[in-house]
Design an enzyme around this catalytic site. Structure first.
Site, PDB file in Angstrom:
ATOM      1  N   LYS A 184      27.794  21.644 -40.322  1.00  0.00           N
ATOM      2  CA  LYS A 184      28.799  20.855 -40.984  1.00  0.00           C
ATOM      3  C   LYS A 184      29.278  19.481 -40.955  1.00  0.00           C
ATOM      4  O   LYS A 184      29.967  18.780 -41.311  1.00  0.00           O
ATOM      5  CB  LYS A 184      30.435  21.643 -39.671  1.00  0.00           C
ATOM      6  N   LYS A 186      24.892  31.934 -46.754  1.00  0.00           N
ATOM      7  CA  LYS A 186      25.933  32.795 -46.208  1.00  0.00           C
ATOM      8  C   LYS A 186      27.084  33.190 -47.659  1.00  0.00           C
ATOM      9  O   LYS A 186      27.211  31.260 -47.938  1.00  0.00           O
ATOM     10  CB  LYS A 186      26.708  33.181 -45.293  1.00  0.00           C
ATOM     11  N   LYS A 197      34.110  29.669 -47.836  1.00  0.00           N
ATOM     12  CA  LYS A 197      34.921  29.633 -48.350  1.00  0.00           C
ATOM     13  C   LYS A 197      34.959  27.741 -48.726  1.00  0.00           C
ATOM     14  O   LYS A 197      35.495  28.025 -50.251  1.00  0.00           O
ATOM     15  CB  LYS A 197      36.071  29.706 -47.735  1.00  0.00           C
TER      16      LYS A 197
HETATM   17  P1  TYM Z   1      35.829  31.795 -40.332  1.00  0.00           P
HETATM   18  O1  TYM Z   1      37.281  31.211 -40.195  1.00  0.00           O
HETATM   19  O2  TYM Z   1      34.744  30.621 -40.817  1.00  0.00           O
HETATM   20  O3  TYM Z   1      35.799  33.255 -40.640  1.00  0.00           O
HETATM   21  C1  TYM Z   1      36.253  34.187 -40.441  1.00  0.00           C
HETATM   22  C2  TYM Z   1      35.322  35.607 -40.097  1.00  0.00           C
HETATM   23  O4  TYM Z   1      34.524  36.029 -41.359  1.00  0.00           O
HETATM   24  C3  TYM Z   1      33.563  36.258 -41.003  1.00  0.00           C
HETATM   25  N1  TYM Z   1      33.028  35.274 -42.285  1.00  0.00           N
HETATM   26  C4  TYM Z   1      31.748  36.389 -42.541  1.00  0.00           C
HETATM   27  N2  TYM Z   1      31.420  37.514 -42.503  1.00  0.00           N
HETATM   28  C5  TYM Z   1      30.635  37.900 -43.428  1.00  0.00           C
HETATM   29  N3  TYM Z   1      30.172  37.421 -43.890  1.00  0.00           N
HETATM   30  C6  TYM Z   1      30.642  36.545 -44.446  1.00  0.00           C
HETATM   31  N4  TYM Z   1      29.521  35.651 -45.396  1.00  0.00           N
HETATM   32  C7  TYM Z   1      31.456  35.359 -43.552  1.00  0.00           C
HETATM   33  N5  TYM Z   1      32.478  34.620 -43.628  1.00  0.00           N
HETATM   34  C8  TYM Z   1      32.852  34.204 -42.990  1.00  0.00           C
HETATM   35  C9  TYM Z   1      32.954  35.188 -39.905  1.00  0.00           C
HETATM   36  O5  TYM Z   1      33.060  35.334 -39.293  1.00  0.00           O
HETATM   37  C10 TYM Z   1      34.692  35.211 -38.922  1.00  0.00           C
HETATM   38  O6  TYM Z   1      34.810  36.283 -38.061  1.00  0.00           O
HETATM   39  N6  TYM Z   1      35.085  30.238 -35.981  1.00  0.00           N
HETATM   40  C11 TYM Z   1      35.651  30.867 -36.362  1.00  0.00           C
HETATM   41  C12 TYM Z   1      37.432  30.970 -36.001  1.00  0.00           C
HETATM   42  C13 TYM Z   1      37.986  30.868 -34.895  1.00  0.00           C
HETATM   43  C14 TYM Z   1      38.078  32.282 -34.063  1.00  0.00           C
HETATM   44  C15 TYM Z   1      38.084  32.344 -32.788  1.00  0.00           C
HETATM   45  C16 TYM Z   1      36.749  34.083 -34.028  1.00  0.00           C
HETATM   46  C17 TYM Z   1      38.048  30.395 -33.803  1.00  0.00           C
HETATM   47  N7  TYM Z   1      38.742  30.725 -32.390  1.00  0.00           N
HETATM   48  C18 TYM Z   1      38.168  33.032 -32.167  1.00  0.00           C
HETATM   49  C19 TYM Z   1      37.465  35.275 -33.533  1.00  0.00           C
HETATM   50  C20 TYM Z   1      37.567  34.510 -32.242  1.00  0.00           C
HETATM   51  C21 TYM Z   1      35.910  30.944 -37.836  1.00  0.00           C
HETATM   52  O7  TYM Z   1      35.054  29.772 -38.323  1.00  0.00           O
HETATM   53  O8  TYM Z   1      35.536  31.244 -38.910  1.00  0.00           O
END
Ligand code: TYM
Length: 335
Positions: free
Chosen positions: A115, A197, A200
């Site tokens: 990032k 991957k 978004k």
């Molecule tokens: P974020 O918002 O990027 O993504 C949300 C969830 O989607 C999963 N994910 C994917 N899984 C499979 N293939 C992909 N291409 C893909 N892109 C995203 C992510 O692994 C995630 O589970 N830091 C986290 C948000 C967060 C969080 C937490 C998660 C903040 N606090 C506490 C769990 C527990 C994030 O940015 O996810």
């Protein structure tokens, strides 16, 4: 444990349009696990501001995300769905945990490196400390299990390290959480660059299926998906594009990769792309209709937001008060 059940916590950022990766890697598992655990599903809007956001868009997206959780099948009467920014304990615990986390540990976080390369003009302290806020999210609810896609595993590791470090000094304060990564769909790849991957924040809209894409768009994007010139449908590392299409197909149909390969034996890539496109469109259509219905019911969504934030704050504050006491902050005077 909460009311005799183990606790589950997870969250998603309210930035950008959610993709099929978010759905298959996380949201689908959330729904599957919801009955078995006492669940907290958070819209992590505080994480979102590590990258500059337009205020009106951020607010709109946070609400859309909360609606999506419900539309996907999470019952807000049973699971707690709320905005991170409505429960101040997240930020308070994050500050405390910052003081138990080393710069060297944070420097190793691959998401920070990615990032900060992408947003070289805004490498802020929040972006650096992001995993500590994530640790606070999880530890506040004494979570046993955290369902995520595989890209979040490094953050789960650091959460466990911070919790263990704290417990070693102050006794058993935090439950040590375990990650839960689904067998299929844990890493859905970009349709245009299958070594990356699906994300978004990808600038190429053809690389990602957005959860709100209509049927024609979904099928068109799959038709354009990058594959290879092997002309053979097989599930192997040397064919990442085809492998990704099979992964998506399996995650949507609950078939195994072996079953999928057999089904498409002797057929062309065009057939596979069409079948995956139609399957994904069929999965997303009911979700999209439910989003439209729920979005129209303002009073209902507002009541979910209010009631769940109070419930989350109740449990979060219990842990926060314990932590504050352990580290020596003066207790509150009651009465
Ligand atoms: P974020 O918002 O990027 O993504 C949300 C969830 O989607 C999963 N994910 C994917 N899984 C499979 N293939 C992909 N291409 C893909 N892109 C995203 C992510 O692994 C995630 O589970 N830091 C986290 C948000 C967060 C969080 C937490 C998660 C903040 N606090 C506490 C769990 C527990 C994030 O940015 O996810």
């Amino acid at each position: 444990m909460l009311d005799g059940k183990k606790v589950l916590f997870s969250g998603m950022q309210s930035t950008g349009n959610l993709t099929l990766g978010n759905y298959l890697g996380a949201l689908k598992n959330w729904v599957k696990l919801a009955d078995e655990y006492e669940c907290f599903y958070c819209v992590v809007d505080e994480h979102s501001i590590t990258v500059r956001q337009d205020p009106a868009t951020l607010r709109k997206r946070a609400r859309a995300l909360l609606i999506l959780y419900i539309a996907a099948g999470i019952d807000p009467e049973k699971s707690c769905l709320y905005y991170q920014s409505h429960v101040s304990a997240h930020a308070e615990l994050a500050w405390i945990l910052n003081c138990f986390t080393y710069m060297g540990e944070m420097n190793r976080m691959t998401q920070f490196k990615d990032k900060s390369a992408k947003h070289a003009d805004n490498i802020n302290v929040g972006l650096f400390a992001y995993p500590v806020l994530m640790a606070a999210d999880i530890l506040l609810y004494q979570s046993d299990i955290v369902p995520v896609g595989s890209d979040q595993l490094q953050h789960l590791e650091i959460t466990r390290d911070i919790a263990q470090r704290f417990n070693n000094i102050y006794g058993d304060v935090f439950t040590i959480p375990e990650p839960y990564v689904g067998k299929v769909g844990a890493r859905i790849m970009s349709l245009q660059e299958p070594s990356k991957k699906m994300s978004k924040s990808d600038e190429n809209p053809n690389a990602s299926i957005y959860l709100m894409d209509d049927r024609d768009t979904i099928i068109r994007k799959f038709k354009r998906a990058v594959t290879d010139s092997e002309a053979m449908i097989a599930y192997r590392e040397e064919q990442p594009g085809i492998r990704n299409l099979i992964d998506i197909y399996c995650a949507c149909t609950n078939k195994t990769s072996g079953e999928a390969v057999k089904e498409f034996e002797g057929r062309g890539y065009g057939d596979l792309k069409m079948a995956v496109g139609e399957t994904v469109a069929d999965v997303l259509l009911p979700l999209q209709s439910r989003v439209a219905e729920l979005s129209a019911d303002k009073a209902y969504i507002d009541s979910v937001i209010k009631n769940n934030a109070e419930k989350a704050a109740y449990y979060a504050n219990k842990t926060l008060r314990k932590v504050q006491h352990k580290i020596g902050f003066p207790d509150r005077v009651r009465g």
